[in-house]
Design a protein around this motif. Structure first.
Motif, PDB file in Angstrom:
ATOM      1  N   THR A  58       0.950  -1.013  -0.102  1.00 47.67           N
ATOM      2  CA  THR A  58       0.031   0.012   0.069  1.00 47.67           C
ATOM      3  C   THR A  58       1.014   1.159  -0.128  1.00 47.67           C
ATOM      4  OG1 THR A  58      -2.015  -0.936   1.206  1.00 47.67           O
ATOM      5  CG2 THR A  58      -1.798   1.291   1.266  1.00 47.67           C
ATOM      6  N   GLY A  59       2.005   1.268   0.814  1.00 44.41           N
ATOM      7  CA  GLY A  59       2.838   2.368   0.794  1.00 44.41           C
ATOM      8  C   GLY A  59       3.657   2.730  -0.756  1.00 44.41           C
ATOM      9  N   LEU A  60       3.828   1.426  -1.093  1.00 45.08           N
ATOM     10  CA  LEU A  60       4.480   1.612  -2.455  1.00 45.08           C
ATOM     11  C   LEU A  60       3.479   2.238  -3.684  1.00 45.08           C
ATOM     12  CD1 LEU A  60       6.691   1.113  -4.781  1.00 45.08           C
ATOM     13  CD2 LEU A  60       5.706  -1.146  -4.806  1.00 45.08           C
ATOM     14  N   LEU A  61       2.360   1.800  -3.494  1.00 43.58           N
ATOM     15  CA  LEU A  61       1.101   2.416  -4.445  1.00 43.58           C
ATOM     16  C   LEU A  61       0.805   3.833  -4.205  1.00 43.58           C
ATOM     17  CD1 LEU A  61      -0.972  -0.941  -4.681  1.00 43.58           C
ATOM     18  CD2 LEU A  61       0.158  -0.029  -6.444  1.00 43.58           C
ATOM     19  N   THR A  62       0.772   4.025  -2.891  1.00 38.66           N
ATOM     20  CA  THR A  62       0.811   5.186  -2.639  1.00 38.66           C
ATOM     21  C   THR A  62       1.661   6.397  -3.028  1.00 38.66           C
ATOM     22  OG1 THR A  62      -0.766   4.901  -0.484  1.00 38.66           O
ATOM     23  CG2 THR A  62       0.469   7.303  -0.508  1.00 38.66           C
ATOM     24  N   ALA A  63       3.012   5.831  -2.833  1.00 39.63           N
ATOM     25  CA  ALA A  63       4.247   6.492  -3.614  1.00 39.63           C
ATOM     26  C   ALA A  63       3.855   6.815  -4.849  1.00 39.63           C
ATOM     27  CB  ALA A  63       5.408   5.933  -3.235  1.00 39.63           C
ATOM     28  N   ILE A  64       3.505   5.821  -5.844  1.00 37.98           N
ATOM     29  CA  ILE A  64       3.243   5.877  -7.178  1.00 37.98           C
ATOM     30  C   ILE A  64       2.154   6.773  -7.665  1.00 37.98           C
ATOM     31  CG2 ILE A  64       2.467   4.664  -9.145  1.00 37.98           C
ATOM     32  CD1 ILE A  64       4.024   2.191  -7.999  1.00 37.98           C
ATOM     33  N   ALA A  65       1.191   6.973  -6.607  1.00 37.82           N
ATOM     34  CA  ALA A  65       0.136   7.742  -6.813  1.00 37.82           C
ATOM     35  C   ALA A  65       0.411   9.036  -6.624  1.00 37.82           C
ATOM     36  CB  ALA A  65      -1.122   7.405  -5.958  1.00 37.82           C
ATOM     37  N   ALA A  66       1.283   9.428  -5.702  1.00 37.86           N
ATOM     38  CA  ALA A  66       1.770  10.737  -5.173  1.00 37.86           C
ATOM     39  C   ALA A  66       2.465  11.413  -6.358  1.00 37.86           C
ATOM     40  CB  ALA A  66       2.426  10.836  -3.952  1.00 37.86           C
ATOM     41  N   GLU A  67       3.515  10.540  -6.801  1.00 39.00           N
ATOM     42  CA  GLU A  67       4.358  10.860  -8.076  1.00 39.00           C
ATOM     43  C   GLU A  67       3.540  11.166  -9.155  1.00 39.00           C
ATOM     44  OE1 GLU A  67       8.435   9.413  -9.564  1.00 39.00           O
ATOM     45  OE2 GLU A  67       6.895   7.794 -10.247  1.00 39.00           O
ATOM     46  N   GLY A  68       2.569  10.411  -9.341  1.00 38.79           N
ATOM     47  CA  GLY A  68       1.510  10.453 -10.520  1.00 38.79           C
ATOM     48  C   GLY A  68       0.875  11.860 -10.436  1.00 38.79           C
ATOM     49  N   TYR A  69       0.387  12.194  -9.334  1.00 33.32           N
ATOM     50  CA  TYR A  69      -0.442  13.415  -9.067  1.00 33.32           C
ATOM     51  C   TYR A  69       0.831  14.928  -9.352  1.00 33.32           C
ATOM     52  CZ  TYR A  69      -4.669  11.692  -7.776  1.00 33.32           C
ATOM     53  OH  TYR A  69      -6.111  11.121  -7.715  1.00 33.32           O
ATOM     54  N   GLU A  70       1.910  14.595  -9.089  1.00 30.13           N
ATOM     55  CA  GLU A  70       2.759  15.586  -9.213  1.00 30.13           C
ATOM     56  C   GLU A  70       3.200  15.649 -10.619  1.00 30.13           C
ATOM     57  OE1 GLU A  70       4.154  17.988  -7.433  1.00 30.13           O
ATOM     58  OE2 GLU A  70       3.362  17.168  -5.563  1.00 30.13           O
ATOM     59  N   LEU A  71       3.183  14.392 -11.556  1.00 24.88           N
ATOM     60  CA  LEU A  71       3.774  14.636 -12.933  1.00 24.88           C
ATOM     61  C   LEU A  71       2.242  14.980 -13.400  1.00 24.88           C
ATOM     62  CD1 LEU A  71       5.047  11.180 -13.301  1.00 24.88           C
ATOM     63  CD2 LEU A  71       6.287  13.401 -13.631  1.00 24.88           C
ATOM     64  N   LEU A  72       1.113  14.829 -12.966  1.00 27.79           N
ATOM     65  CA  LEU A  72      -0.056  15.430 -13.670  1.00 27.79           C
ATOM     66  C   LEU A  72      -0.008  16.847 -13.538  1.00 27.79           C
ATOM     67  CD1 LEU A  72      -2.820  15.086 -15.017  1.00 27.79           C
ATOM     68  CD2 LEU A  72      -3.552  14.574 -13.031  1.00 27.79           C
ATOM     69  N   ALA A 123      -2.543  19.085  -8.169  1.00 29.15           N
ATOM     70  CA  ALA A 123      -3.210  18.824  -9.544  1.00 29.15           C
ATOM     71  C   ALA A 123      -4.716  19.362  -9.738  1.00 29.15           C
ATOM     72  CB  ALA A 123      -3.227  17.228  -9.670  1.00 29.15           C
ATOM     73  N   GLY A 124      -5.463  19.170  -8.537  1.00 30.84           N
ATOM     74  CA  GLY A 124      -6.699  19.721  -8.712  1.00 30.84           C
ATOM     75  C   GLY A 124      -6.711  21.270  -8.647  1.00 30.84           C
ATOM     76  N   ALA A 125      -5.720  22.103  -8.108  1.00 28.42           N
ATOM     77  CA  ALA A 125      -5.781  23.429  -8.289  1.00 28.42           C
ATOM     78  C   ALA A 125      -5.290  23.691  -9.785  1.00 28.42           C
ATOM     79  CB  ALA A 125      -4.471  23.946  -7.387  1.00 28.42           C
ATOM     80  N   GLU A 126      -4.366  23.166 -10.444  1.00 24.78           N
ATOM     81  CA  GLU A 126      -4.099  23.177 -11.889  1.00 24.78           C
ATOM     82  C   GLU A 126      -5.318  22.996 -12.626  1.00 24.78           C
ATOM     83  OE1 GLU A 126      -1.771  24.585 -12.955  1.00 24.78           O
ATOM     84  OE2 GLU A 126      -0.377  24.610 -11.638  1.00 24.78           O
ATOM     85  N   LEU A 127      -6.266  21.991 -12.418  1.00 26.51           N
ATOM     86  CA  LEU A 127      -7.512  21.919 -13.366  1.00 26.51           C
ATOM     87  C   LEU A 127      -8.410  22.977 -13.078  1.00 26.51           C
ATOM     88  CD1 LEU A 127      -9.281  20.360 -15.015  1.00 26.51           C
ATOM     89  CD2 LEU A 127     -10.061  18.997 -12.825  1.00 26.51           C
ATOM     90  N   ARG A 128      -8.388  23.442 -11.552  1.00 22.05           N
ATOM     91  CA  ARG A 128      -9.547  24.803 -11.447  1.00 22.05           C
ATOM     92  C   ARG A 128      -8.925  25.920 -11.940  1.00 22.05           C
ATOM     93  NH1 ARG A 128      -9.628  21.734  -6.766  1.00 22.05           N
ATOM     94  NH2 ARG A 128      -8.195  22.791  -5.851  1.00 22.05           N
ATOM     95  N   ALA A 129      -7.460  26.062 -12.254  1.00 14.54           N
ATOM     96  CA  ALA A 129      -7.083  27.391 -12.926  1.00 14.54           C
ATOM     97  C   ALA A 129      -7.515  27.437 -14.087  1.00 14.54           C
ATOM     98  CB  ALA A 129      -5.617  27.077 -12.809  1.00 14.54           C
ATOM     99  N   GLY A 130      -7.615  26.248 -14.831  1.00  9.79           N
ATOM    100  CA  GLY A 130      -8.108  26.184 -16.196  1.00  9.79           C
ATOM    101  C   GLY A 130      -9.622  26.526 -16.217  1.00  9.79           C
ATOM    102  N   ILE A 131     -10.221  26.144 -15.573  1.00  5.99           N
ATOM    103  CA  ILE A 131     -11.767  26.485 -15.312  1.00  5.99           C
ATOM    104  C   ILE A 131     -12.005  28.057 -14.998  1.00  5.99           C
ATOM    105  CG2 ILE A 131     -13.786  26.140 -14.052  1.00  5.99           C
ATOM    106  CD1 ILE A 131     -13.131  23.899 -15.908  1.00  5.99           C
ATOM    107  N   ALA A 132     -11.280  28.521 -14.149  1.00  5.00           N
ATOM    108  CA  ALA A 132     -11.025  29.997 -13.576  1.00  5.00           C
ATOM    109  C   ALA A 132     -11.016  30.895 -14.995  1.00  5.00           C
ATOM    110  CB  ALA A 132     -10.156  30.247 -12.637  1.00  5.00           C
TER     111      ALA A 132
END
Length: 192
Positions: A58-72, A123-132
């Motif tokens: 679970t820790g490994l998958l969480t690290a992958i997801a965190a890295e993915g959100y940073e890349l996104l 990542a959410g803030a970047e999406l919201r910035a596009g909407i704004a």
């Protein structure tokens, strides 16, 4: 020096080597195929070594997801407007399919992980910035609903693309161009 399927590394790079090996496994066989013991074998280290960095699967998958959100978040920041941020989302998913498979699976992750929460927020803030940046006349009065619509379009399109459900409708066309057309239809009410 130990080697992995993706090259060689020094033991000081174990964190990255395990992440890279895990991404290879996920891309080939999905997150269910992950095993810390197998990843340690691939890295040429003791079976306990990956647990030092990730504690458990679970820790490994969480690290992958965190890295993915940073890349996104990095990818979304490159979009000049909402439509291009959507294109960046699609590009991210096609270039990082293993991250994409894990990021949106809360059942696989530690939802309270600080790095994951920070990356997801960014990542959410970047999406919201596009909407704004879109005037209300182009997105409706409720910016939050427009954000959900934009995310749904980009995420759904990417998911269908990765699962090869769009092979016939997209054909030989560039998926990014197809997405641009879909986004224009959605946010212009079909007028564009």
């Amino acid at each position: 020096m130990a080697t992995t399927n993706s090259g060689s590394y020094h033991h000081g790079d174990l964190y990255r080597a395990v992440l890279t090996a895990a991404l290879d496994v996920i891309a080939a066989d999905g997150p269910g195929a992950l095993s810390l013991r197998d990843l340690a074998r691939r890295a040429g280290v003791s079976h306990a070594a990956p647990a030092h960095h990730f504690k458990d699967r679970t820790g490994l998958l969480t690290a992958i997801a965190a890295e993915g959100y940073e890349l996104l978040a990095d990818a979304l920041a490159e979009g000049a407007d909402l439509r291009e941020r959507g294109v960046c989302y699609v590009r991210f998913g096609t270039e990082h399919p293993a991250h994409f498979q894990v990021m949106f699976r809360p059942d696989l992750l530690r939802g309270d992980d600080a790095a994951l929460l920070a990356a997801r927020t960014r990542a959410g803030a970047e999406l919201r910035a596009g909407i704004a940046e879109v005037p209300a006349s182009g997105r409706g009065e409720d910016a939050r609903l427009a954000g959900i619509a934009a995310w749904s379009l980009a995420h759904g399109f990417t998911t269908l693309l990765l699962s090869e459900n769009l092979r016939d409708p997209v054909g030989e066309r560039d998926p990014e161009d197809v997405f641009r057309t879909l986004a224009e239809l959605l946010f212009s009410g079909g007028r564009g």
